[in-house]
Design a protein around this motif. Structure first.
Motif, PDB file in Angstrom:
ATOM      1  N   LEU A  95      -7.356   2.779   3.650  1.00  0.00           N
ATOM      2  CA  LEU A  95      -7.895   2.190   2.419  1.00  0.00           C
ATOM      3  C   LEU A  95      -8.512   3.264   1.530  1.00  0.00           C
ATOM      4  CD1 LEU A  95      -9.479  -1.064   3.876  1.00  0.00           C
ATOM      5  CD2 LEU A  95      -7.573  -0.942   2.245  1.00  0.00           C
ATOM      6  N   ASN A  96      -9.146   4.272   2.123  1.00  0.00           N
ATOM      7  CA  ASN A  96      -9.767   5.349   1.346  1.00  0.00           C
ATOM      8  C   ASN A  96      -8.745   6.228   0.640  1.00  0.00           C
ATOM      9  OD1 ASN A  96     -12.427   4.601   1.858  1.00  0.00           O
ATOM     10  ND2 ASN A  96     -12.468   5.718   3.804  1.00  0.00           N
ATOM     11  N   GLN A  97      -7.477   6.139   1.002  1.00  0.00           N
ATOM     12  CA  GLN A  97      -6.439   6.921   0.344  1.00  0.00           C
ATOM     13  C   GLN A  97      -5.937   6.262  -0.942  1.00  0.00           C
ATOM     14  OE1 GLN A  97      -3.304   8.311   2.985  1.00  0.00           O
ATOM     15  NE2 GLN A  97      -4.748   8.319   4.700  1.00  0.00           N
ATOM     16  N   LEU A  98      -6.346   5.038  -1.175  1.00  0.00           N
ATOM     17  CA  LEU A  98      -5.940   4.326  -2.394  1.00  0.00           C
ATOM     18  C   LEU A  98      -6.966   4.552  -3.489  1.00  0.00           C
ATOM     19  CD1 LEU A  98      -4.812   1.006  -0.685  1.00  0.00           C
ATOM     20  CD2 LEU A  98      -3.305   2.706  -1.718  1.00  0.00           C
ATOM     21  N   ASP A  99      -6.506   4.530  -4.727  1.00  0.00           N
ATOM     22  CA  ASP A  99      -7.408   4.734  -5.858  1.00  0.00           C
ATOM     23  C   ASP A  99      -8.247   3.492  -6.148  1.00  0.00           C
ATOM     24  OD1 ASP A  99      -6.385   7.295  -6.167  1.00  0.00           O
ATOM     25  OD2 ASP A  99      -4.900   6.674  -7.669  1.00  0.00           O
ATOM     26  N   SER A 100      -7.607   2.337  -6.058  1.00  0.00           N
ATOM     27  CA  SER A 100      -8.287   1.098  -6.400  1.00  0.00           C
ATOM     28  C   SER A 100      -7.806   0.000  -5.471  1.00  0.00           C
ATOM     29  CB  SER A 100      -7.981   0.723  -7.855  1.00  0.00           C
ATOM     30  OG  SER A 100      -8.446  -0.574  -8.150  1.00  0.00           O
ATOM     31  N   ILE A 101      -8.768  -0.723  -4.885  1.00  0.00           N
ATOM     32  CA  ILE A 101      -8.405  -1.834  -4.002  1.00  0.00           C
ATOM     33  C   ILE A 101      -9.250  -3.055  -4.321  1.00  0.00           C
ATOM     34  CG2 ILE A 101      -7.554  -0.454  -2.063  1.00  0.00           C
ATOM     35  CD1 ILE A 101     -10.292  -0.904  -0.720  1.00  0.00           C
ATOM     36  N   LYS A 102      -8.648  -4.184  -4.084  1.00  0.00           N
ATOM     37  CA  LYS A 102      -9.353  -5.461  -4.141  1.00  0.00           C
ATOM     38  C   LYS A 102      -8.959  -6.167  -2.854  1.00  0.00           C
ATOM     39  CE  LYS A 102      -9.423  -9.845  -6.589  1.00  0.00           C
ATOM     40  NZ  LYS A 102      -8.790 -10.640  -7.630  1.00  0.00           N
ATOM     41  N   ILE A 103      -9.937  -6.626  -2.092  1.00  0.00           N
ATOM     42  CA  ILE A 103      -9.676  -7.269  -0.808  1.00  0.00           C
ATOM     43  C   ILE A 103     -10.254  -8.676  -0.844  1.00  0.00           C
ATOM     44  CG2 ILE A 103     -10.044  -7.163   1.685  1.00  0.00           C
ATOM     45  CD1 ILE A 103     -10.419  -4.128   1.365  1.00  0.00           C
ATOM     46  N   GLY A 104      -9.465  -9.641  -0.405  1.00  0.00           N
ATOM     47  CA  GLY A 104      -9.943 -11.014  -0.415  1.00  0.00           C
ATOM     48  C   GLY A 104      -9.371 -11.845   0.709  1.00  0.00           C
ATOM     49  N   HIS A 105     -10.139 -12.840   1.091  1.00  0.00           N
ATOM     50  CA  HIS A 105      -9.697 -13.789   2.113  1.00  0.00           C
ATOM     51  C   HIS A 105      -8.978 -14.940   1.426  1.00  0.00           C
ATOM     52  CE1 HIS A 105     -10.265 -17.390   4.682  1.00  0.00           C
ATOM     53  NE2 HIS A 105      -9.851 -16.538   5.597  1.00  0.00           N
ATOM     54  N   VAL A 106      -7.847 -15.364   2.007  1.00  0.00           N
ATOM     55  CA  VAL A 106      -7.126 -16.533   1.518  1.00  0.00           C
ATOM     56  C   VAL A 106      -6.952 -17.510   2.675  1.00  0.00           C
ATOM     57  CG1 VAL A 106      -5.877 -15.351  -0.335  1.00  0.00           C
ATOM     58  CG2 VAL A 106      -4.861 -15.473   1.947  1.00  0.00           C
ATOM     59  N   LEU A 107      -6.799 -18.757   2.339  1.00  0.00           N
ATOM     60  CA  LEU A 107      -6.526 -19.768   3.359  1.00  0.00           C
ATOM     61  C   LEU A 107      -5.134 -19.545   3.933  1.00  0.00           C
ATOM     62  CD1 LEU A 107      -7.903 -22.939   1.548  1.00  0.00           C
ATOM     63  CD2 LEU A 107      -9.018 -21.582   3.336  1.00  0.00           C
ATOM     64  N   ARG A 108      -4.930 -20.003   5.133  1.00  0.00           N
ATOM     65  CA  ARG A 108      -3.618 -19.862   5.772  1.00  0.00           C
ATOM     66  C   ARG A 108      -2.528 -20.497   4.904  1.00  0.00           C
ATOM     67  NH1 ARG A 108      -3.977 -20.900  11.590  1.00  0.00           N
ATOM     68  NH2 ARG A 108      -4.429 -18.706  11.594  1.00  0.00           N
ATOM     69  N   SER A 109      -2.840 -21.581   4.235  1.00  0.00           N
ATOM     70  CA  SER A 109      -1.848 -22.243   3.385  1.00  0.00           C
ATOM     71  C   SER A 109      -1.411 -21.368   2.215  1.00  0.00           C
ATOM     72  CB  SER A 109      -2.401 -23.578   2.869  1.00  0.00           C
ATOM     73  OG  SER A 109      -3.565 -23.362   2.089  1.00  0.00           O
ATOM     74  N   ALA A 110      -2.254 -20.432   1.794  1.00  0.00           N
ATOM     75  CA  ALA A 110      -1.888 -19.508   0.709  1.00  0.00           C
ATOM     76  C   ALA A 110      -1.189 -18.269   1.258  1.00  0.00           C
ATOM     77  CB  ALA A 110      -3.137 -19.100  -0.068  1.00  0.00           C
ATOM     78  N   ASN A 111      -1.070 -18.175   2.567  1.00  0.00           N
ATOM     79  CA  ASN A 111      -0.484 -17.004   3.215  1.00  0.00           C
ATOM     80  C   ASN A 111       0.742 -17.406   4.041  1.00  0.00           C
ATOM     81  OD1 ASN A 111      -0.594 -14.230   3.584  1.00  0.00           O
ATOM     82  ND2 ASN A 111      -1.877 -14.350   5.387  1.00  0.00           N
ATOM     83  N   LYS A 112       1.430 -18.466   3.610  1.00  0.00           N
ATOM     84  CA  LYS A 112       2.515 -19.042   4.397  1.00  0.00           C
ATOM     85  C   LYS A 112       3.678 -18.082   4.623  1.00  0.00           C
ATOM     86  CE  LYS A 112       1.908 -23.930   3.674  1.00  0.00           C
ATOM     87  NZ  LYS A 112       2.455 -25.158   3.148  1.00  0.00           N
ATOM     88  N   LEU A 113       4.054 -17.322   3.615  1.00  0.00           N
ATOM     89  CA  LEU A 113       5.210 -16.446   3.783  1.00  0.00           C
ATOM     90  C   LEU A 113       4.927 -15.363   4.813  1.00  0.00           C
ATOM     91  CD1 LEU A 113       8.069 -15.723   3.121  1.00  0.00           C
ATOM     92  CD2 LEU A 113       7.269 -14.558   1.065  1.00  0.00           C
ATOM     93  N   ALA A 114       3.769 -14.735   4.740  1.00  0.00           N
ATOM     94  CA  ALA A 114       3.418 -13.717   5.731  1.00  0.00           C
ATOM     95  C   ALA A 114       3.318 -14.348   7.123  1.00  0.00           C
ATOM     96  CB  ALA A 114       2.106 -13.024   5.359  1.00  0.00           C
TER      97      ALA A 114
END
Length: 187
Positions: A95-114
């Motif tokens: 993560l420290n190798q990236l210039d800009s990050i945004k991290i967030g939790h999503v419900l399982r229903s919003a993560n269906k494809l993964a």
């Protein structure tokens, strides 16, 4: 980037979906060759995905359905389990190798494809040196035109003419013409 990982009795898998700024999807599934806990598999998914992303991406929005992993990466939760410390450290290095990050939790229903990719990867039986490409297409087996033709034939009316000696004829006469059947001997 949406990531997910899962461990089961005999197998584990990781999945990622990258969404480009043009809304193109790039999805990957990994069969994990060692047995993991669910949290280890989640971290493994995050690490694999970050390793792919840092080659080409400098700004990244990251979403996962594991509250524990997301909150540990955000330093809102401490990493208490010894076996998760190396995973957390590696994820933070990436993560420290990236210039800009945004991290967030999503419900399982919003993560269906993964989640689907994880389940797919966990079902394959491959040796460590093997890989497999699976193309998933969005197509119908029957085209819209063919379905309309099929639907048109389903509304057809079939006419059956019964013989006068057929026991069903009085019922047909009643239903079609409201003719009440005659009872023999009543005239």
């Amino acid at each position: 980037m949406y990531f997910d990982g899962a461990a089961r009795k005999d197998d584990a898998g990781a999945g990622v979906v990258f969404v480009t700024p043009q809304n193109h999807l790039m999805s990957y599934a990994y069969m994990l060759t060692q047995l993991y806990t669910n949290n280890m598999a989640e971290y493994q998914a995050l690490i694999l995905d970050l390793q792919m992303a840092i080659e080409d991406v400098r700004d990244l929005d990251i979403y996962g359905d594991s509250k524990l992993v997301i909150n540990q990466v955000l330093d809102e939760y401490g990493v208490k389990k010894e076996d998760l410390i190396p995973y957390h450290q590696r994820a933070m290095q990436l993560l420290n190798q990236l210039d800009s990050i945004k991290i967030g939790h999503v419900l399982r229903s919003a993560n269906k494809l993964a989640d689907t990719l994880v389940n797919l990867a966990a079902t394959f039986v491959l040796r460590a040196e093997e890989s497999m490409q699976v193309l998933v297409c969005n197509r119908w087996g029957v085209s819209l035109l063919e379905r309309e033709e099929i639907l048109d034939t389903t509304n057809m009316i079939y006419v059956y003419t019964a013989n006068e000696d057929d026991w069903r004829q009085p019922i047909i006469d009643f239903l079609d013409h409201k003719n009440y059947p005659t009872i023999p001997g009543t005239g």
